[in-house]
Design a protein around this motif. Sequence first.
Motif, PDB file in Angstrom:
ATOM      1  N   ASP A   1       0.842  -1.185   0.000  1.00  9.42           N
ATOM      2  CA  ASP A   1       0.000   0.000   0.000  1.00  9.42           C
ATOM      3  C   ASP A   1       0.884   1.244   0.000  1.00  9.42           C
ATOM      4  OD1 ASP A   1      -1.894   1.958   0.325  1.00  9.42           O
ATOM      5  OD2 ASP A   1      -2.787   1.112   2.139  1.00  9.42           O
ATOM      6  N   LEU A   2       0.813   2.020  -1.067  1.00  5.97           N
ATOM      7  CA  LEU A   2       1.630   3.223  -1.173  1.00  5.97           C
ATOM      8  C   LEU A   2       1.126   4.352  -0.281  1.00  5.97           C
ATOM      9  CD1 LEU A   2       2.261   3.233  -5.027  1.00  5.97           C
ATOM     10  CD2 LEU A   2       3.849   2.533  -3.220  1.00  5.97           C
ATOM     11  N   CYS A   3       0.038   4.103   0.421  1.00  5.29           N
ATOM     12  CA  CYS A   3      -0.458   5.054   1.415  1.00  5.29           C
ATOM     13  C   CYS A   3      -0.063   4.610   2.819  1.00  5.29           C
ATOM     14  CB  CYS A   3      -1.975   5.195   1.302  1.00  5.29           C
ATOM     15  SG  CYS A   3      -2.545   5.790  -0.297  1.00  5.29           S
ATOM     16  N   GLY A   4       0.833   3.613   2.897  1.00  2.00           N
ATOM     17  CA  GLY A   4       1.285   3.082   4.175  1.00  2.00           C
ATOM     18  C   GLY A   4       2.545   3.761   4.674  1.00  2.00           C
ATOM     19  N   GLU A   5       3.340   3.014   5.455  1.00  2.00           N
ATOM     20  CA  GLU A   5       4.493   3.604   6.127  1.00  2.00           C
ATOM     21  C   GLU A   5       5.833   3.071   5.633  1.00  2.00           C
ATOM     22  OE1 GLU A   5       4.196   6.093   8.233  1.00  2.00           O
ATOM     23  OE2 GLU A   5       2.022   5.995   7.950  1.00  2.00           O
ATOM     24  N   ARG A   6       5.823   2.110   4.712  1.00  3.62           N
ATOM     25  CA  ARG A   6       7.074   1.490   4.285  1.00  3.62           C
ATOM     26  C   ARG A   6       7.565   2.014   2.936  1.00  3.62           C
ATOM     27  NH1 ARG A   6       8.337  -4.889   3.884  1.00  3.62           N
ATOM     28  NH2 ARG A   6       6.339  -4.871   2.788  1.00  3.62           N
ATOM     29  N   LEU A   7       6.695   1.978   1.954  1.00  2.00           N
ATOM     30  CA  LEU A   7       6.997   2.447   0.605  1.00  2.00           C
ATOM     31  C   LEU A   7       5.893   3.420   0.207  1.00  2.00           C
ATOM     32  CD1 LEU A   7       8.804   2.076  -1.986  1.00  2.00           C
ATOM     33  CD2 LEU A   7       7.140   0.362  -2.707  1.00  2.00           C
TER      34      LEU A   7
END
Length: 203
Positions: free
Chosen positions: A152-158
């Motif tokens: 998920d590009l709205c997450g915290e990793r990527l």
Amino acid sequence: MKLDRNFYNRDTLVVAKELLGKILVHKINGKLLSGMIVETEAYLGVNDKAAHAYGGRRTKRVETMYGPPGRAYVYIIYGMYNCLNTITREEGVPQGVLIRGIEPIEGLDYMALNRFNKPLEELTKNQIKNLTNGPGKLCQAMMIDRSLDKEDLCGERLYIEKGIDRNFDIVEAKRIGIDYAEEARDFLYRFYIEGNPNVSKFK
């Protein structure tokens, strides 16, 4: 400011252009790797002969493209290079944008080690130029691999940040490496920041 899902859930060509100047960020092993996006390619799904989902193809490899917008689609080319795409449009419409080149911002020492197994100060001018100027190169530099498919590009990793507003001209050009795609190979679906040295190919 991190891009939200509404940013991705739009016309794919618009997203491809507006990703230019945005900041790609990968947090991994306590490190922060980032770079400004300078080159993209749009792929318009079932009607685009260059797209993995052309004609409604739906295999395990391309399943991510049919998912919700704002997800990462990571696949391997030539059996060895990872490529990062952002999924656009609503769920069920398999379109996306390939990130082709970035201008490194943070974590250059790690990028140099990832790409050339050398510290940054030992790289030649040519190696520095080739650090992230291509989809496989930037994924290697930023440690992006198939484990991040569906991330998920709205997450915290990527994720991708808005970054600082910059003035630049956008060049529209043919996509690269799709000679098999008949008339689609001539579509001007590749976009890049004019004059940026991290672009993989000018025109």
